[in-house]
Design an enzyme around this catalytic site. Structure first.
Site, mmCIF file in Angstrom:
data_model
loop_
_atom_site.group_PDB
_atom_site.id
_atom_site.type_symbol
_atom_site.label_atom_id
_atom_site.label_comp_id
_atom_site.label_asym_id
_atom_site.label_seq_id
_atom_site.Cartn_x
_atom_site.Cartn_y
_atom_site.Cartn_z
ATOM 1 N N LYS A 79 0.580 -0.988 0.011
ATOM 2 C CA LYS A 79 -0.117 -0.231 0.032
ATOM 3 C C LYS A 79 1.189 1.003 -0.121
ATOM 4 O O LYS A 79 0.747 2.837 -0.753
ATOM 5 C CB LYS A 79 -0.986 0.007 0.963
ATOM 6 C CG LYS A 79 -1.719 0.888 1.026
ATOM 7 C CD LYS A 79 -1.913 2.463 1.695
ATOM 8 C CE LYS A 79 -3.045 3.387 1.450
ATOM 9 N NZ LYS A 79 -2.336 5.035 2.403
ATOM 10 N N HIS B 261 3.862 11.817 10.071
ATOM 11 C CA HIS B 261 2.174 11.388 9.849
ATOM 12 C C HIS B 261 1.405 12.742 10.334
ATOM 13 O O HIS B 261 0.743 13.384 9.589
ATOM 14 C CB HIS B 261 1.908 10.531 9.953
ATOM 15 C CG HIS B 261 0.980 10.094 8.853
ATOM 16 N ND1 HIS B 261 0.943 10.441 6.968
ATOM 17 C CD2 HIS B 261 -0.769 10.222 8.819
ATOM 18 C CE1 HIS B 261 -0.669 9.886 6.538
ATOM 19 N NE2 HIS B 261 -1.435 10.032 7.646
HETATM 20 C C1 MEV Z 1 0.385 4.402 4.907
HETATM 21 O O1 MEV Z 1 -0.517 5.366 3.978
HETATM 22 C C2 MEV Z 1 1.399 3.500 4.254
HETATM 23 C C3 MEV Z 1 2.362 3.411 5.512
HETATM 24 O O2 MEV Z 1 1.343 2.321 5.821
HETATM 25 C C4 MEV Z 1 2.522 2.397 4.120
HETATM 26 C C5 MEV Z 1 3.741 1.142 5.387
HETATM 27 O O3 MEV Z 1 3.362 0.890 6.298
HETATM 28 O O4 MEV Z 1 4.783 0.254 4.748
HETATM 29 C C6 MEV Z 1 2.720 3.655 5.780
#
Ligand code: MEV
Length: 382
Positions: A226, A339
Site C-alpha cells: 500500500k 504523519h
Molecule cells: C500509509 O499510507 C502507508 C504505510 O502504512 C506504508 C507502510 O506501512 O509501509 C505507512
C-alpha cells in the site's frame, strides 16, 4: 469523459522534487489526498540523490490479450497452435499503423486450463494469448479490439463455446525495474532529543528487517505494498493513467509464487542498503484521457515524459522511494509522529481555524506534540 456527470471532483496536485533517475533530474507530478506522500518522495529523493539517485529499466510495452473458449472439441489445442500463423496475419491487420510507432504483434501462445473447483462440474478452458507491443499507449482498447476480431476464428478452429475476449491486467511482459544503493553514511540520523545519533547501519538494518517481515507475512506485505502504491497511484492519477489496472497488475504479480509478497526488496550488503522494485506497469502517454485533460497535459509537460517506458520508470522509482520513506519512518520513530505533523493543517481546519489562525494552530499542535481536534480547539480558545 464519463456519463451522468454532476460536477468535477478536485484533488491536490503536488510536485515531488529532488528525484534523480538514470542520471536525470525529474519533477514528479502527484495527485493524492494523503498528507506526507509528496513530502516523503521529495525527502527520500534528496537522500538517494547523494548516492547517485535511482536507476531504472523497462521492458517493451507488451500487453497480453486473452481469447477464451469453453469445452473445446478434442484436438482443439493442437489445431489452435497450428493456426497461430494464420491468426497472427489477421491480428496485424487490426492496427496496421502500430508498427510505425515501434509496436506490433509479438507472438501468440495457447494455454490449456482445467476448471476443477472441488464439488463442481469440471470444465476444459482453452485460451489463446496474444502479445501486443502497444508502443506509447497503455493499450487496452487496441488489445480488446484484436481479441474481439480473433474470436470467430478461434471458435471455428476449436469447436468450443465463445468466452471472453479481453486484455489481461497481469501485464507480466511489461515489467519495470528500479533500484537504489544507499551507503550507510547517508542514513545516519540525528534523533530529536539529546540521545546520540542513530547510525545509518542501524537504520538500514531496521529497514531490511521490516522488509523480511513483509516477505514472510501477507498481512504486512499488503500494508508494505500500500505504501508503494501511495506513490505509484499518485503519479498515475496525475498523468491520466488507469491506476486500477496498475493496482490489479501489481497485486497479481505480488502473489505470483502463491503467497502475497512485497513488491520491493530491501537488503543490507557491503555497507549499503540496497532497494529494488519490479512490477508490471501498464501506462501510456497517448490515448485515454491524456490528450483531452488539460491538467494531465500540464503534468506530462512538467515531468518531461518522453514515452510510455520513461513514464513506467518514473512510476517504479517513485514507488521505491515512497516505500523507503515509510519503512525508514516505521523502523525509527514510527510513522505517526511525522504523519500527524503533516496532518496538522487538516486538524486545524476541522477545528474551525481559518486565515492566519491556521498557521498558529499548526505551530501550537507541533509544540504540544498533540494532534487532536480538541487540542486545536483549545489553541483557538474555543
Ligand atoms: C500509509 O499510507 C502507508 C504505510 O502504512 C506504508 C507502510 O506501512 O509501509 C505507512
Amino acid at each position: 469523459m464519463i456519463e451522468n456527470v454532476v460536477g468535477v471532483f478536485g484533488l491536490p496536485n503536488g510536485v515531488a522534487v529532488n528525484l534523480l533517475l538514470n542520471g536525470v533530474d525529474r519533477l514528479v507530478p502527484m495527485v493524492v489526498e494523503e498528507p506526507s506522500v509528496v513530502a516523503a518522495v521529495s525527502n527520500m529523493s534528496r537522500l538517494t540523490r547523494a548516492a547517485g539517485g535511482l536507476h531504472a529499466e523497462c521492458d517493451p510495452s507488451v500487453m497480453i490479450g486473452q481469447v477464451q473458449v469453453s469445452n473445446p472439441a478434442p484436438g482443439a489445442a493442437e489445431r489452435l497452435r497450428d493456426a497461430i500463423p494464420m491468426l497472427s496475419t489477421i491480428a496485424v491487420t487490426v492496427h496496421p499503423q502500430l508498427a510505425a510507432f515501434g509496436g506490433g504483434l509479438r507472438g501468440m501462445e495457447v494455454r490449456e486450463l482445467l476448471y476443477d473447483e472441488p464439488g463442481e462440474e469440471p470444465e476444459d478452458i482453452l485460451v489463446l494469448h496474444f502479445f501486443l507491443d502497444c508502443a506509447d499507449a497503455m493499450g487496452a482498447n487496441m488489445v480488446n479490439t484484436i481479441a474481439e476480431r480473433l474470436m470467430p476464428e478461434v471458435v471455428a478452429i476449436t469447436g468450443g463455446r465463445a468466452g471472453l475476449r479481453i486484455l489481461s491486467n497481469l501485464a507480466d511482459r511489461r515489467l519495470v525495474r528500479a533500484h537504489v544503493t544507499i551507503p550507510f553514511a547517508l542514513l545516519d540520523e540525528p534523533t530529536a532529543g539529546p540521545e546520540p545519533e542513530v547510525p545509518g547501519s542501524e537504520v538500514a538494518a531496521g529497514i531490511a528487517a521490516a522488509w523480511r517481515f513483509a516477505w514472510v507475512d501477507p498481512y504486512r506485505a499488503a500494508t508494505h505494498n500500500k505504501g508503494v502504491m501511495n506513490g505509484i497511484d499518485a503519479v498515475a492519477l496525475a498523468t491520466g493513467n488507469d491506476w486500477r489496472a496498475i493496482e490489479a497488475g501489481a497485486h497479481a504479480w505480488a502473489a505470483r509464487d502463491g503467497q502475497y509478497r512485497p513488491l520491493s526488496t530491501w537488503k543490507v550488503r557491503d555497507g549499503s542498503l540496497i532497494g529494488r522494485i519490479e512490477l508490471p506497469m501498464q501506462v501510456g502517454t497517448v490515448g485515454g484521457p491524456i490528450k483531452v485533460h488539460p491538467t494531465v497535459q500540464q503534468n506530462h509537460a512538467l515531468a518531461q515524459i518522453s514515452g510510455a517506458r520513461d513514464l513506467a520508470m518514473l512510476h517504479a522509482a517513485v514507488g521505491l522511494v515512497q516505500n523507503l520513506g515509510a519503512l525508514r519512518a516505521l523502523a525509527r520513530e514510527g510513522i505517526q509522529q511525522g504523519h500527524m505533523r503533516m496532518h496538522a493543517r487538516t486538524i486545524a481546519l476541522e477545528a474551525g481555524a481559518s486565515g492566519e489562525a491556521i498557521g498558529r494552530v499548526v505551530s501550537g499542535l507541533v509544540a504540544r506534540g498533540e494532534f487532536t481536534v480538541q487540542a486545536a480547539r483549545e489553541i483557538l480558545g474555543r
